[in-house]
Design a protein around this motif. Sequence first.
Motif, PDB file in Angstrom:
ATOM      1  N   PHE A 119       0.857  -1.172   0.000  1.00 23.42           N
ATOM      2  CA  PHE A 119       0.000   0.000   0.000  1.00 23.42           C
ATOM      3  C   PHE A 119       0.894   1.222   0.000  1.00 23.42           C
ATOM      4  CE2 PHE A 119      -2.606   3.263   2.134  1.00 23.42           C
ATOM      5  CZ  PHE A 119      -3.603   3.344   1.175  1.00 23.42           C
ATOM      6  N   GLU A 120       0.650   2.111  -0.963  1.00 17.82           N
ATOM      7  CA  GLU A 120       1.570   3.187  -1.189  1.00 17.82           C
ATOM      8  C   GLU A 120       2.964   2.574  -1.230  1.00 17.82           C
ATOM      9  OE1 GLU A 120      -0.055   5.983   1.631  1.00 17.82           O
ATOM     10  OE2 GLU A 120      -1.684   6.365   0.263  1.00 17.82           O
ATOM     11  N   ASP A 121       3.829   2.850  -0.253  1.00 16.51           N
ATOM     12  CA  ASP A 121       5.174   2.314  -0.422  1.00 16.51           C
ATOM     13  C   ASP A 121       5.564   1.171   0.486  1.00 16.51           C
ATOM     14  OD1 ASP A 121       6.230   3.303  -2.638  1.00 16.51           O
ATOM     15  OD2 ASP A 121       6.921   5.177  -1.721  1.00 16.51           O
ATOM     16  N   TYR A 122       4.652   0.814   1.377  1.00 14.72           N
ATOM     17  CA  TYR A 122       5.098  -0.217   2.316  1.00 14.72           C
ATOM     18  C   TYR A 122       4.348  -1.530   2.134  1.00 14.72           C
ATOM     19  CZ  TYR A 122       1.127   1.712   4.911  1.00 14.72           C
ATOM     20  OH  TYR A 122      -0.105   2.149   5.276  1.00 14.72           O
ATOM     21  N   HIS A 123       5.026  -2.622   2.509  1.00 17.17           N
ATOM     22  CA  HIS A 123       4.397  -3.940   2.493  1.00 17.17           C
ATOM     23  C   HIS A 123       3.527  -4.082   3.717  1.00 17.17           C
ATOM     24  CE1 HIS A 123       6.216  -5.969  -0.893  1.00 17.17           C
ATOM     25  NE2 HIS A 123       7.290  -5.236  -0.654  1.00 17.17           N
ATOM     26  N   LEU A 124       2.354  -4.623   3.543  1.00 15.87           N
ATOM     27  CA  LEU A 124       1.468  -4.817   4.672  1.00 15.87           C
ATOM     28  C   LEU A 124       1.851  -6.082   5.413  1.00 15.87           C
ATOM     29  CD1 LEU A 124      -2.066  -3.952   3.313  1.00 15.87           C
ATOM     30  CD2 LEU A 124      -0.564  -2.598   4.735  1.00 15.87           C
ATOM     31  N   GLN A 125       2.209  -5.931   6.669  1.00 16.91           N
ATOM     32  CA  GLN A 125       2.531  -7.092   7.493  1.00 16.91           C
ATOM     33  C   GLN A 125       1.252  -7.833   7.858  1.00 16.91           C
ATOM     34  OE1 GLN A 125       5.502  -8.345   8.454  1.00 16.91           O
ATOM     35  NE2 GLN A 125       6.267  -6.854   6.989  1.00 16.91           N
ATOM     36  N   LEU A 136      -6.945 -11.568   3.563  1.00 14.69           N
ATOM     37  CA  LEU A 136      -6.697 -12.348   4.777  1.00 14.69           C
ATOM     38  C   LEU A 136      -5.880 -11.526   5.753  1.00 14.69           C
ATOM     39  CD1 LEU A 136      -7.714 -14.595   2.979  1.00 14.69           C
ATOM     40  CD2 LEU A 136      -5.718 -15.950   3.532  1.00 14.69           C
ATOM     41  N   PHE A 137      -6.260 -11.571   7.015  1.00 13.17           N
ATOM     42  CA  PHE A 137      -5.562 -10.825   8.051  1.00 13.17           C
ATOM     43  C   PHE A 137      -5.130 -11.799   9.138  1.00 13.17           C
ATOM     44  CE2 PHE A 137      -6.013  -7.919  11.899  1.00 13.17           C
ATOM     45  CZ  PHE A 137      -4.787  -7.307  11.697  1.00 13.17           C
ATOM     46  N   PHE A 138      -3.834 -11.753   9.483  1.00 10.32           N
ATOM     47  CA  PHE A 138      -3.270 -12.663  10.492  1.00 10.32           C
ATOM     48  C   PHE A 138      -2.804 -11.877  11.708  1.00 10.32           C
ATOM     49  CE2 PHE A 138      -2.580 -16.501   7.807  1.00 10.32           C
ATOM     50  CZ  PHE A 138      -2.747 -15.954   6.545  1.00 10.32           C
ATOM     51  N   PRO A 139      -3.704 -11.517  12.621  1.00  5.29           N
ATOM     52  CA  PRO A 139      -3.259 -10.755  13.792  1.00  5.29           C
ATOM     53  C   PRO A 139      -2.243 -11.552  14.610  1.00  5.29           C
ATOM     54  CG  PRO A 139      -5.536 -11.493  14.078  1.00  5.29           C
ATOM     55  CD  PRO A 139      -5.126 -11.858  12.693  1.00  5.29           C
ATOM     56  N   SER A 140      -1.207 -10.882  15.087  1.00  2.81           N
ATOM     57  CA  SER A 140      -0.124 -11.648  15.724  1.00  2.81           C
ATOM     58  C   SER A 140      -0.559 -12.397  16.979  1.00  2.81           C
ATOM     59  CB  SER A 140       1.086 -10.762  16.017  1.00  2.81           C
ATOM     60  OG  SER A 140       0.681  -9.490  16.404  1.00  2.81           O
ATOM     61  N   GLY A 169       0.539  -6.699  13.874  1.00  2.00           N
ATOM     62  CA  GLY A 169       0.217  -6.118  15.160  1.00  2.00           C
ATOM     63  C   GLY A 169      -0.984  -5.197  15.081  1.00  2.00           C
ATOM     64  N   GLU A 170      -1.035  -4.390  14.076  1.00  2.00           N
ATOM     65  CA  GLU A 170      -2.041  -3.332  14.045  1.00  2.00           C
ATOM     66  C   GLU A 170      -2.973  -3.488  12.873  1.00  2.00           C
ATOM     67  OE1 GLU A 170      -0.593   0.544  14.690  1.00  2.00           O
ATOM     68  OE2 GLU A 170      -0.298  -0.190  16.744  1.00  2.00           O
ATOM     69  N   VAL A 171      -4.190  -3.025  13.065  1.00  2.00           N
ATOM     70  CA  VAL A 171      -5.185  -3.209  12.017  1.00  2.00           C
ATOM     71  C   VAL A 171      -5.269  -1.978  11.095  1.00  2.00           C
ATOM     72  CG1 VAL A 171      -7.177  -2.400  13.368  1.00  2.00           C
ATOM     73  CG2 VAL A 171      -7.503  -4.156  11.622  1.00  2.00           C
ATOM     74  N   GLU A 172      -4.679  -0.848  11.515  1.00  2.33           N
ATOM     75  CA  GLU A 172      -4.830   0.390  10.735  1.00  2.33           C
ATOM     76  C   GLU A 172      -4.333   0.291   9.288  1.00  2.33           C
ATOM     77  OE1 GLU A 172      -4.437   0.520  13.984  1.00  2.33           O
ATOM     78  OE2 GLU A 172      -6.312   1.566  14.419  1.00  2.33           O
ATOM     79  N   PRO A 173      -3.143  -0.282   9.055  1.00  6.57           N
ATOM     80  CA  PRO A 173      -2.703  -0.384   7.657  1.00  6.57           C
ATOM     81  C   PRO A 173      -3.683  -1.195   6.810  1.00  6.57           C
ATOM     82  CG  PRO A 173      -0.891  -0.863   9.158  1.00  6.57           C
ATOM     83  CD  PRO A 173      -2.118  -0.763   9.996  1.00  6.57           C
ATOM     84  N   LEU A 174      -4.246  -2.234   7.404  1.00 11.90           N
ATOM     85  CA  LEU A 174      -5.230  -3.037   6.680  1.00 11.90           C
ATOM     86  C   LEU A 174      -6.456  -2.194   6.317  1.00 11.90           C
ATOM     87  CD1 LEU A 174      -6.404  -5.855   5.752  1.00 11.90           C
ATOM     88  CD2 LEU A 174      -7.417  -6.000   8.016  1.00 11.90           C
ATOM     89  N   THR A 185     -14.581  -7.052  -0.542  1.00 17.01           N
ATOM     90  CA  THR A 185     -15.839  -7.115   0.210  1.00 17.01           C
ATOM     91  C   THR A 185     -15.678  -7.871   1.523  1.00 17.01           C
ATOM     92  OG1 THR A 185     -16.432  -9.140  -0.968  1.00 17.01           O
ATOM     93  CG2 THR A 185     -17.307  -7.070  -1.857  1.00 17.01           C
ATOM     94  N   ASP A 186     -14.627  -8.689   1.609  1.00 15.36           N
ATOM     95  CA  ASP A 186     -14.479  -9.563   2.771  1.00 15.36           C
ATOM     96  C   ASP A 186     -13.106  -9.427   3.420  1.00 15.36           C
ATOM     97  OD1 ASP A 186     -16.628 -10.720   1.147  1.00 15.36           O
ATOM     98  OD2 ASP A 186     -16.460 -12.493   2.445  1.00 15.36           O
ATOM     99  N   ILE A 187     -13.112  -9.311   4.740  1.00 17.94           N
ATOM    100  CA  ILE A 187     -11.873  -9.469   5.505  1.00 17.94           C
ATOM    101  C   ILE A 187     -11.987 -10.806   6.229  1.00 17.94           C
ATOM    102  CG2 ILE A 187     -10.525  -8.644   7.475  1.00 17.94           C
ATOM    103  CD1 ILE A 187     -11.411  -5.818   6.820  1.00 17.94           C
ATOM    104  N   LEU A 188     -11.005 -11.677   6.021  1.00 23.99           N
ATOM    105  CA  LEU A 188     -10.995 -12.952   6.734  1.00 23.99           C
ATOM    106  C   LEU A 188      -9.905 -12.904   7.792  1.00 23.99           C
ATOM    107  CD1 LEU A 188     -11.457 -15.982   7.302  1.00 23.99           C
ATOM    108  CD2 LEU A 188     -10.360 -16.506   5.146  1.00 23.99           C
ATOM    109  N   ILE A 189     -10.329 -12.872   9.057  1.00 26.15           N
ATOM    110  CA  ILE A 189      -9.359 -12.867  10.162  1.00 26.15           C
ATOM    111  C   ILE A 189      -9.008 -14.322  10.454  1.00 26.15           C
ATOM    112  CG2 ILE A 189      -8.902 -12.098  12.521  1.00 26.15           C
ATOM    113  CD1 ILE A 189     -11.151 -10.094  12.241  1.00 26.15           C
ATOM    114  N   THR A 190      -7.716 -14.617  10.378  1.00 22.29           N
ATOM    115  CA  THR A 190      -7.338 -16.016  10.498  1.00 22.29           C
ATOM    116  C   THR A 190      -6.085 -16.168  11.350  1.00 22.29           C
ATOM    117  OG1 THR A 190      -6.937 -18.035   9.220  1.00 22.29           O
ATOM    118  CG2 THR A 190      -6.122 -15.994   8.259  1.00 22.29           C
ATOM    119  N   GLY A 191      -5.559 -17.367  11.429  1.00 18.14           N
ATOM    120  CA  GLY A 191      -4.427 -17.615  12.330  1.00 18.14           C
ATOM    121  C   GLY A 191      -3.641 -18.798  11.810  1.00 18.14           C
TER     122      GLY A 191
END
Length: 429
Positions: A119-125, A136-140, A169-174, A185-191
Amino acid sequence: MTVIKFKPYTLSNYKKLPQIARLSKEQRFTIEVVGHVFPFKTNNYVVENLIDWDRAPDDPMYRLTFPQKGMLLTNHFDEMAEVLTNSSPRESIAETANKIRWQLNPHPAGQLEYNQPKFEDYHLQGVQHKYKETVLFFPSQGQLCHAFCSFCFRWPQFVGIEKLKISAGEVEPLIDYVRANKEITDILITGGDPLVMSAGRLRQHIEPVLNANIPHLATIRIGTKSLSYWPYRFVNDHDTDSLLRLFEEVPKRGKQLAIMAHFNHPKELSTDIVKDAIKRIRESGAQIRTQAPMLKHINDDSDTWVAMLREQVRLNMIPYYMFIVRDTGAQHHFGVPLVKAMEIYKDVFRRLPGLARTIRGPSMSFTHGKAQVMDIMERGGKKVIMLQLLQGRNPDWALRPFFAEYDEEAIWIDQLKPVDGKEKFFFEE
Ligand SMILES: *Cc1c(COP(=O)(O)O)cnc(C)c1O
Ligand code: SF4
């Protein structure tokens, strides 16, 4: 209601379980040998309510939970058995275990390397975006799980040979990313299992998403094994009320909440507590969709699937995916040939009411997309396997049929050969 105390069991303390004494000496040795390569994790609910100890070691829930001899190839088993019997120093036990682990394809499908968005210039962790609609979102804090399944692509994380590369760690970049990408349309919170997190932590991830009020975002999905392996989470755990209040807020704020629950066997649906848990989740306004891999020795027969899917629908859940065991870890033990999986799927489908036919046939997530086995058929006088992509790295690939030579042994897509002497399938070109 009384809170049931959670007691985890792993290789380090399982011997305290009185049930273990009922196993043969050989079985107990197997747990030690295999458990040093594929560690396992279970808890008092699974041990007391899901495993039938009169039938262990042949009980399906036992086989799903405790290490099995076949999870290691014979030479690996013997090698590990030898270092343990010789009471070798700790380092050489660990070294042998790691050597074996590296031979079990710990990095299938290049999960991260290919799919980490920018996103813009950084990789989304901790974010993976492979298919247009779903990120897909992998909260730590959600990278733990109630089990360490040796057929799961997360096993290298559980044994520590792979760092938690995909945790955020953070959800803001997402949120910024989703806001900027209108096709999502979908965010999948996973682990792991995000529902191992406290309700407070989970709120820190979900509330900002709701507050962001993104019009094109329709659904928040949460992938979990908790409903099966720790249903108290939704009934009488220490922070159940806060968790269910959080669930309720999602539909109230105009988004869908979909709990993607992993069930492998009808036994997991049999207790009063799991039924109560399902009811409470549904009463919160969340949907529950179910998914499972087809596993040899556990659920590789029609009767088990028919019983499981009928019961899921009866309990107000929606069957979603039947998966093929991935090309990692103990695939050689749990994998079911694609042809056999297709035969079982057909038989199962034909015995289900329409409302349970929402289960998608044998599917595999691999580098180029998600392939579904469609049929075994004749083409130009020869038997072939027909497949299609349900999702593809390129969205236009979806639903395009493709054919592979008939192969009764193949358990994964990379073992299939394209028909007509072609070198590659269309998506590899
Ligand atoms: C399966 C999968 C999804 C979700 O796909 P749906 O068809 O929407 O369920 C998203 N990302 C990855 C990497 C997947 O494997
Ligand atoms: S995420 Fe699912 S498949 Fe993986 S270890 Fe946990 S329960 Fe098993």
